[in-house]
Every structure is written in C-alpha cells, then in structure tokens.
Design a protein around this motif. Structure first.
Motif, PDB file in Angstrom:
ATOM      1  N   GLN A 112      42.373  43.891  45.462  1.00 53.53           N
ATOM      2  CA  GLN A 112      43.785  44.251  45.595  1.00 53.53           C
ATOM      3  C   GLN A 112      44.468  43.236  46.506  1.00 53.53           C
ATOM      4  N   VAL A 113      45.509  42.600  45.996  1.00 48.79           N
ATOM      5  CA  VAL A 113      46.141  41.489  46.706  1.00 48.79           C
ATOM      6  C   VAL A 113      46.918  41.993  47.918  1.00 48.79           C
ATOM      7  N   LYS A 114      46.722  41.305  49.028  1.00 49.78           N
ATOM      8  CA  LYS A 114      47.448  41.629  50.252  1.00 49.78           C
ATOM      9  C   LYS A 114      48.429  40.503  50.550  1.00 49.78           C
ATOM     10  N   THR A 115      49.690  40.842  50.747  1.00 48.38           N
ATOM     11  CA  THR A 115      50.734  39.870  51.063  1.00 48.38           C
ATOM     12  C   THR A 115      51.432  40.285  52.351  1.00 48.38           C
ATOM     13  N   ASP A 116      51.502  39.365  53.293  1.00 50.84           N
ATOM     14  CA  ASP A 116      52.104  39.656  54.603  1.00 50.84           C
ATOM     15  C   ASP A 116      51.491  40.908  55.227  1.00 50.84           C
ATOM     16  N   GLY A 117      50.184  41.044  55.054  1.00 52.31           N
ATOM     17  CA  GLY A 117      49.473  42.155  55.666  1.00 52.31           C
ATOM     18  C   GLY A 117      49.567  43.474  54.936  1.00 52.31           C
ATOM     19  N   LYS A 118      50.248  43.499  53.777  1.00 52.07           N
ATOM     20  CA  LYS A 118      50.417  44.750  53.038  1.00 52.07           C
ATOM     21  C   LYS A 118      49.724  44.669  51.679  1.00 52.07           C
ATOM     22  N   LEU A 119      49.012  45.732  51.323  1.00 55.34           N
ATOM     23  CA  LEU A 119      48.394  45.798  50.008  1.00 55.34           C
ATOM     24  C   LEU A 119      49.474  45.918  48.939  1.00 55.34           C
ATOM     25  N   THR A 120      49.294  45.193  47.825  1.00 50.26           N
ATOM     26  CA  THR A 120      50.263  45.237  46.732  1.00 50.26           C
ATOM     27  C   THR A 120      49.572  45.824  45.491  1.00 50.26           C
ATOM     28  N   ILE A 121      49.430  45.016  44.437  1.00 50.53           N
ATOM     29  CA  ILE A 121      48.709  45.445  43.237  1.00 50.53           C
ATOM     30  C   ILE A 121      47.616  44.407  42.964  1.00 50.53           C
ATOM     31  N   TRP A 122      47.274  44.187  41.709  1.00 45.37           N
ATOM     32  CA  TRP A 122      46.163  43.296  41.377  1.00 45.37           C
ATOM     33  C   TRP A 122      46.646  42.086  40.587  1.00 45.37           C
ATOM     34  N   ALA A 123      45.918  40.988  40.717  1.00 45.31           N
ATOM     35  CA  ALA A 123      46.179  39.808  39.904  1.00 45.31           C
ATOM     36  C   ALA A 123      45.519  39.996  38.539  1.00 45.31           C
ATOM     37  N   GLY A 124      45.907  39.151  37.587  1.00 44.23           N
ATOM     38  CA  GLY A 124      45.347  39.276  36.245  1.00 44.23           C
ATOM     39  C   GLY A 124      43.916  38.791  36.151  1.00 44.23           C
ATOM     40  N   GLN A 125      43.625  37.673  36.822  1.00 45.37           N
ATOM     41  CA  GLN A 125      42.283  37.104  36.833  1.00 45.37           C
ATOM     42  C   GLN A 125      41.966  36.596  38.234  1.00 45.37           C
ATOM     43  N   TYR A 126      40.664  36.477  38.507  1.00 43.70           N
ATOM     44  CA  TYR A 126      40.211  35.961  39.795  1.00 43.70           C
ATOM     45  C   TYR A 126      39.076  34.971  39.570  1.00 43.70           C
ATOM     46  N   ASP A 127      39.070  33.914  40.363  1.00 43.17           N
ATOM     47  CA  ASP A 127      37.945  32.991  40.328  1.00 43.17           C
ATOM     48  C   ASP A 127      36.677  33.766  40.682  1.00 43.17           C
ATOM     49  N   ALA A 128      35.637  33.590  39.893  1.00 43.09           N
ATOM     50  CA  ALA A 128      34.423  34.389  40.058  1.00 43.09           C
ATOM     51  C   ALA A 128      33.695  34.096  41.363  1.00 43.09           C
ATOM     52  N   ASN A 129      33.960  32.940  41.963  1.00 45.87           N
ATOM     53  CA  ASN A 129      33.274  32.573  43.202  1.00 45.87           C
ATOM     54  C   ASN A 129      34.144  32.785  44.436  1.00 45.87           C
ATOM     55  N   SER A 130      35.370  32.255  44.407  1.00 44.87           N
ATOM     56  CA  SER A 130      36.243  32.376  45.580  1.00 44.87           C
ATOM     57  C   SER A 130      36.932  33.731  45.647  1.00 44.87           C
ATOM     58  N   LEU A 131      37.033  34.424  44.507  1.00 47.16           N
ATOM     59  CA  LEU A 131      37.740  35.702  44.369  1.00 47.16           C
ATOM     60  C   LEU A 131      39.242  35.565  44.607  1.00 47.16           C
ATOM     61  N   LEU A 132      39.757  34.347  44.496  1.00 51.42           N
ATOM     62  CA  LEU A 132      41.196  34.126  44.606  1.00 51.42           C
ATOM     63  C   LEU A 132      41.845  34.291  43.236  1.00 51.42           C
ATOM     64  N   PRO A 133      43.105  34.757  43.184  1.00 54.27           N
ATOM     65  CA  PRO A 133      43.796  34.870  41.898  1.00 54.27           C
ATOM     66  C   PRO A 133      43.767  33.547  41.141  1.00 54.27           C
ATOM     67  N   ALA A 134      43.559  33.625  39.832  1.00 53.99           N
ATOM     68  CA  ALA A 134      43.406  32.430  39.010  1.00 53.99           C
ATOM     69  C   ALA A 134      44.268  32.532  37.754  1.00 53.99           C
ATOM     70  N   GLN A 135      44.495  31.398  37.119  1.00 52.34           N
ATOM     71  CA  GLN A 135      45.284  31.350  35.896  1.00 52.34           C
ATOM     72  C   GLN A 135      44.450  31.773  34.701  1.00 52.34           C
ATOM     73  N   GLY A 136      45.099  32.489  33.764  1.00 57.25           N
ATOM     74  CA  GLY A 136      44.455  32.835  32.513  1.00 57.25           C
ATOM     75  C   GLY A 136      44.828  31.806  31.461  1.00 57.25           C
ATOM     76  N   ARG A 137      45.497  32.257  30.398  1.00 53.93           N
ATOM     77  CA  ARG A 137      46.015  31.305  29.428  1.00 53.93           C
ATOM     78  C   ARG A 137      47.143  30.497  30.067  1.00 53.93           C
ATOM     79  N   ALA A 138      47.588  29.451  29.381  1.00 50.42           N
ATOM     80  CA  ALA A 138      48.563  28.528  29.976  1.00 50.42           C
ATOM     81  C   ALA A 138      49.793  29.253  30.501  1.00 50.42           C
ATOM     82  N   PHE A 139      50.242  30.286  29.793  1.00 53.53           N
ATOM     83  CA  PHE A 139      51.460  30.995  30.192  1.00 53.53           C
ATOM     84  C   PHE A 139      51.168  32.184  31.104  1.00 53.53           C
ATOM     85  N   GLU A 140      49.897  32.380  31.460  1.00 47.22           N
ATOM     86  CA  GLU A 140      49.501  33.453  32.370  1.00 47.22           C
ATOM     87  C   GLU A 140      49.108  32.827  33.707  1.00 47.22           C
ATOM     88  N   LEU A 141      50.116  32.468  34.489  1.00 45.26           N
ATOM     89  CA  LEU A 141      49.870  31.816  35.768  1.00 45.26           C
ATOM     90  C   LEU A 141      49.238  32.798  36.751  1.00 45.26           C
TER      91      LEU A 141
END
Length: 272
Positions: free
Chosen positions: A101-130
């Motif tokens: 669950q993504v945290k922005t400015d110390g507050k929980l928000t919602i979820w990203a569409g994809q995450y890098d399997a190693n870093s667990l950071l939000p990642a791009q899907g298809r070209a138009f899915e940033l």
C-alpha cells in the motif's frame, strides 16, 4: 478453480479433483519468495514479471487462498498437507499486499498497478500504464481485505486509509460520456462510438483509473508511453479500448464500507 471444485462436488469425477489440485500446486509454484504473484509467470519479460495488482491478480489469488484457508466446504476434498501449504502462501501474500500500500507524505493511500518484484517499488505495465496509483483494482484489494472475518489492526487501518483516499480523490463537475462516431476496426476491437469528458453540475463523482504517485492527480498516457493532459490527447483506439475513468469506488463508499464498519463495531474490532 472454484468452478472445477464445484464440478467435483456435483459429480465426484476425479478428473475435476485432480485438476483443482494441479492448479493449486501451480499457484504455489508461481508465488515469489516475498509472497507476490506476477502478471504472467514464469515469464519475466516486460511487465510480465512484475508483482501485479492490475487485473485483480493479487486480490484474486489471495481471495481464493483465503477461502481454502478458512475451510470452505467447496474445497473439503483437498489433502491436509496441501491446505497447509496454501494457508502459508496466503499469509505471505496477505502480508506483502499490506506492505505494498503506497504511502505518500506519511499517509497510506491505495495501491499501484504493478511493482518491481525485487525493489517492491511501483513499476510501469504496458506503455500507457505508467507507474501510478490505480483506483479500479484498488477497489478489488479493499473488497478482498474486507472479506477477512477477523481483520488485524493493520488490515483495518489499510481499509480505512484507502476509503479515505477514495473519498478525497473523487472528481466532481465532470463526466465521461459516449458519443456516436464513424465505425473503425482496430486490432483488438471495433469502435462505433467515442468517449469525451464533459463539464456537468449534477453527475455523481467519478475517478480516474490512474493517479500520479506524488501529486495524487489524474494521470493519462498514450500508447507511446507519453504522459498527456487530457483524454482527447489519447488516440480513439485507446479512448474506446480502455477504461480511463469510472465509478468503481462508488459502491464501497455508498454502503459496503459502512456495513463493514458496523459489522466490526459489533464484534469490537472496528477501531481506527
């Protein structure tokens, strides 16, 4: 999987039983060590190897594993050792989903569409899915979390935070409408209409599919992966072949969240 399990319960034909067992073992083999499930295992090309919330991958698989873990009669024919493995897989995936669950400015928000399997950071899907927050599939995540009959304090906080985000990031004063257009055949669909955003004073709230991770503002992109400012800047093929805006959180905000709060207030677990 549920269909096959029901087929076995109705017919007692062992081919259905074995199909379910093979399918569940496939799920176990596809789970990453950190608990995640990727878009298209075993491929790691492009976005296929990302841990995926889009298309209800994480919520869908975890919902199935939770049903088995809770002792669903539909799956009462499964071997005890397999149920144990599936229960452990569920626990790992469930914990990871809360971590994602993504945290922005110390507050929980919602979820990203994809995450890098190693870093667990939000990642791009298809070209138009940033890399971005995704409202539609985050609704599926919240529904899954709400299905836990005994949610932990952390899980309750995840739900409360996501619901607050949905409420605070609804778009008002606009609507997306369909308009007639000359039929055009594209590779994946035929379009006989187009979509436009109009200004309105009486339409119910609407949400963008994607939101910027930092600014929490609606995010749109074309097939070339270029960020654009408005729907009209996206090709008609993508305007009509993809859901850029919708009212996915509305049922949660209208009654399901309230019902969930009341249920857990009654059992003493609904504390924020």
């Amino acid at each position: 999987m549920r269909y096959l399990a029901e087929a076995y319960q109705q017919t007692r034909d062992e081919k259905y039983q074995q199909a379910v067992i093979r399918g569940l073992r496939c799920i176990l083999s596809a789970q990453l060590a950190n608990g995640g499930f990727t878009h298209s295992p075993p491929s790691t090309e492009r976005y296929y190897g990302h841990i995926t919330v889009m298309d209800d991958v994480m919520a869908g698989v975890l919902g199935l594993l939770q049903e088995i873990k809770l002792g669903s009669q539909r799956f009462d024919f499964l071997p005890a050792d397999l149920v144990h493995q599936l229960s452990e897989a569920h626990s790992r995936g469930d914990a990871l989903l809360l971590d994602l669950q993504v945290k922005t400015d110390g507050k929980l928000t919602i979820w990203a569409g994809q995450y890098d399997a190693n870093s667990l950071l939000p990642a791009q899907g298809r070209a138009f899915e940033l890399a971005s927050l995704v409202s539609r599939e985050s609704v599926g995540v919240v529904r899954y979390l709400m299905s836990d009959p005994t949610p932990s304090a952390r899980k309750r906080q995840a739900i409360h935070s996501a619901m607050a985000w949905f409420k605070n990031n609804a778009l008002t004063g606009i609507n997306m409408v369909q308009v007639e257009a000359e039929p055009v055949r594209y590779k994946y669909h035929t379009s006989t209409w187009d979509r436009v955003i109009v200004t309105t004073v009486d339409s119910p709230p609407i949400w963008a599919r994607f939101y910027d991770l930092a600014t929490q503002q609606p995010l749109l992109a074309n097939r070339q992966g270029q960020r654009v400012d408005s729907l009209v800047q996206i090709s008609r093929e993508r305007r009509t072949g993809y859901d850029w805006y919708g009212r996915w959180p509305a049922p949660l905000l209208a009654d399901k969240y309230k019902a969930w709060q009341q249920k857990h207030a009654a059992d003493g677990t609904n504390t924020q």
